[in-house]
Design a protein around this motif. Structure first.
Motif, short mmCIF file in Angstrom:
data_model
loop_
_atom_site.label_atom_id
_atom_site.label_comp_id
_atom_site.label_asym_id
_atom_site.label_seq_id
_atom_site.Cartn_x
_atom_site.Cartn_y
_atom_site.Cartn_z
N ILE A 182 0.73 -1.22 0.12
CA ILE A 182 -0.07 0.30 -0.12
C ILE A 182 0.84 1.26 0.03
O ILE A 182 1.70 1.49 0.76
CB ILE A 182 -0.98 -0.09 1.25
N VAL A 183 0.54 2.28 -0.71
CA VAL A 183 1.09 3.52 -0.87
C VAL A 183 0.14 4.41 -0.36
O VAL A 183 -1.04 4.49 -1.28
CB VAL A 183 1.80 3.97 -2.05
N HIS A 184 0.24 5.32 0.49
CA HIS A 184 -1.06 6.16 0.83
C HIS A 184 -0.48 7.77 0.89
O HIS A 184 0.62 8.12 1.57
CB HIS A 184 -1.37 6.04 2.29
N ILE A 236 -5.12 5.76 -8.49
CA ILE A 236 -5.04 6.05 -7.18
C ILE A 236 -6.42 6.02 -6.58
O ILE A 236 -7.35 6.77 -7.18
CB ILE A 236 -4.49 7.37 -6.90
N THR A 237 -6.78 5.66 -5.53
CA THR A 237 -8.12 5.87 -5.02
C THR A 237 -8.28 7.05 -3.88
O THR A 237 -7.54 7.08 -2.99
CB THR A 237 -8.61 4.51 -3.92
N LYS A 270 -10.82 1.83 9.62
CA LYS A 270 -11.50 2.05 8.46
C LYS A 270 -10.64 1.96 7.26
O LYS A 270 -10.79 1.51 6.25
CB LYS A 270 -12.49 3.43 8.44
N TYR A 271 -9.25 2.88 7.39
CA TYR A 271 -8.39 2.75 6.59
C TYR A 271 -7.74 1.20 6.16
O TYR A 271 -7.69 0.98 5.11
CB TYR A 271 -7.35 3.63 6.78
N GLU A 272 -7.52 0.52 7.16
CA GLU A 272 -7.19 -0.75 7.20
C GLU A 272 -8.22 -1.65 6.24
O GLU A 272 -7.98 -2.34 5.66
CB GLU A 272 -7.28 -1.47 8.60
N PHE A 286 -7.86 -0.61 2.62
CA PHE A 286 -6.68 -1.07 2.11
C PHE A 286 -6.74 -2.54 1.95
O PHE A 286 -6.42 -2.92 0.81
CB PHE A 286 -5.48 -1.03 3.23
N ASN A 287 -7.39 -3.39 2.85
CA ASN A 287 -7.65 -4.86 2.67
C ASN A 287 -8.32 -4.84 1.38
O ASN A 287 -8.12 -5.79 0.65
CB ASN A 287 -8.03 -5.27 3.86
N GLU A 288 -9.43 -4.09 1.46
CA GLU A 288 -10.42 -4.62 0.39
C GLU A 288 -9.68 -4.29 -1.20
O GLU A 288 -9.94 -5.24 -1.94
CB GLU A 288 -11.59 -3.51 0.46
#
Length: 365
Positions: free
Chosen positions: A84-86, A137-138, A354-356, A359-361
């Motif tokens: 993941i890159v955020h 990018i999401t 919620k970010y996790e 990211f997982n999804e």
């Protein structure tokens, strides 16, 4: 998961505060690296608050556009090989090359402000529209108003995760701050108001100073503490020009929450906002907000837990602050309780979870 968070700098500010807290929370369960562009000795206000579990990487950028930095960032991410890159704030301007070339990495970007305001210049806007629109990018919005601004500007919706900040209302105020605070109270009934924000034309500390001066001349007993980095000296000069003896410039503070906890109200009169971390801190401590109705503020502040001006004009903010000062002390105590209750959805623990999930999804697709 192996997560890389990227932000240009760690100077004092809401987005920077958010990224440090998010890194700390995510590092409890994942391998987290934080990449910053600018030297941490000059732009590292929050660096000492990073968890030892977070691996900090500084690319030592100079001022202005830097093609070498783009190459260094590309190499750093390639070496880490994250899942993941955020991205945050203007990091996308240097991150887009490796994102477009490495489809395995799932990339995200938090929109920390109004979508149109944050989009930047012509090239920056084009990069965002291409990367978001083609799903490289999401984008992640941070409040209902943030989402609305995104839909209006880009023409489609994006995931929404409200900003978070872990705030303990049992925070202990140091004797030093308590003694300092007494200097700003002429008596037990003096209302002390805290503004926590970088000095910029958007935050309008000069407007707050003029309103405080007007109310003081009308006989209201108040003090205003302006806490934040003097980013725009022209705003500082305007505050000084007002010359209100009840307005105090305190500069940056490493412990602003201690001042917020002792304050009677938190004041923010911005022309636009995303979802202010300082507002989350205020309600987390049970400090009553008096704000302009911009950005995510309107999703948090209402008649039960604070005061919203009817618009962003100086007269409107004057009336809102006057209403606060005229409100019965018993009612203010009840509002403090309701402010603390309204904080519950905005903890970093809930935000990071919620970010996790997001990211997982995306990682599993």
């Amino acid at each position: 998961m192996k997560i890389v968070e990227i932000i240009p700098q760690l100077s004092s500010g809401g987005a920077e505060r958010f990224v440090v807290d998010l890194c700390n929370e995510l590092s409890k369960r994942h391998e987290v690296r934080l990449i910053v562009f600018y030297d941490i000795f000059e732009h590292g206000f929050y660096v000492n608050e990073l968890s030892t579990e977070v691996n900090l990487i500084c690319l030592h950028k100079n001022k202005g556009f830097s093609l070498p930095l783009m190459k260094k960032l590309y190499a750093a991410v390639e070496e880490i090989n994250p899942d993941i890159v955020h991205l945050h704030t203007r990091a996308i301007n240097y991150a887009w090359p490796f994102i477009l070339q490495n489809k395995r990495i799932k990339s995200f970007m938090t929109i920390h402000n109004s979508a149109e305001k944050e989009a930047g210049g012509i090239f920056e806007r084009a990069v965002r529209k291409y990367c978001f629109g083609n799903k490289h990018i999401t984008p992640v919005t941070i409040s209902e108003e943030s989402l609305n601004s995104f839909v209006e500007y880009y023409g489609y919706a994006a995931p929404m995760i409200p900003n978070g900040r872990n705030v303990d209302d049992r925070l202990v105020v140091s004797d030093e701050v308590a003694d300092e605070f007494k200097k700003y109270k002429r008596n037990d009934t003096t209302k002390v108001l805290v503004n926590l924000a970088r000095f910029t034309t958007v935050k309008r500390q000069d407007l707050l100073s003029r309103v405080a001066d007007r109310l003081s001349k009308e006989g209201y007993d108040l003090s205003v503490l302006l806490i934040g980095k003097h980013l725009d000296e022209s705003v500082v000069e305007k505050v000084k020009t007002v010359g209100c003896e009840n307005v105090h410039l305190l500069g940056e503070k490493k412990n602003p929450l201690e001042y917020l906890k002792l304050a009677d109200a938190f004041c923010l009169c911005s022309t636009y906002e995303g979802m202010p971390i300082s507002l989350i801190e205020a309600i987390g401590l049970g400090t009553i907000p008096v704000c302009t109705p911009v950005g995510g503020i309107v999703n948090v502040v209402n008649d039960s837990n604070g005061f919203l001006s009817s618009d962003i004009s100086e007269e409107s903010y004057y009336l809102a602050l006057k209403q606060f000062l005229d409100t019965d002390s018993d009612e203010l105590q009840e509002m403090k309780k309701r402010a603390r209750i309204s904080y519950q959805p905005y903890s970093m623990t809930e935000c990071a979870a919620k970010y996790e999930a997001l990211f997982n999804e995306e990682h599993e697709k």
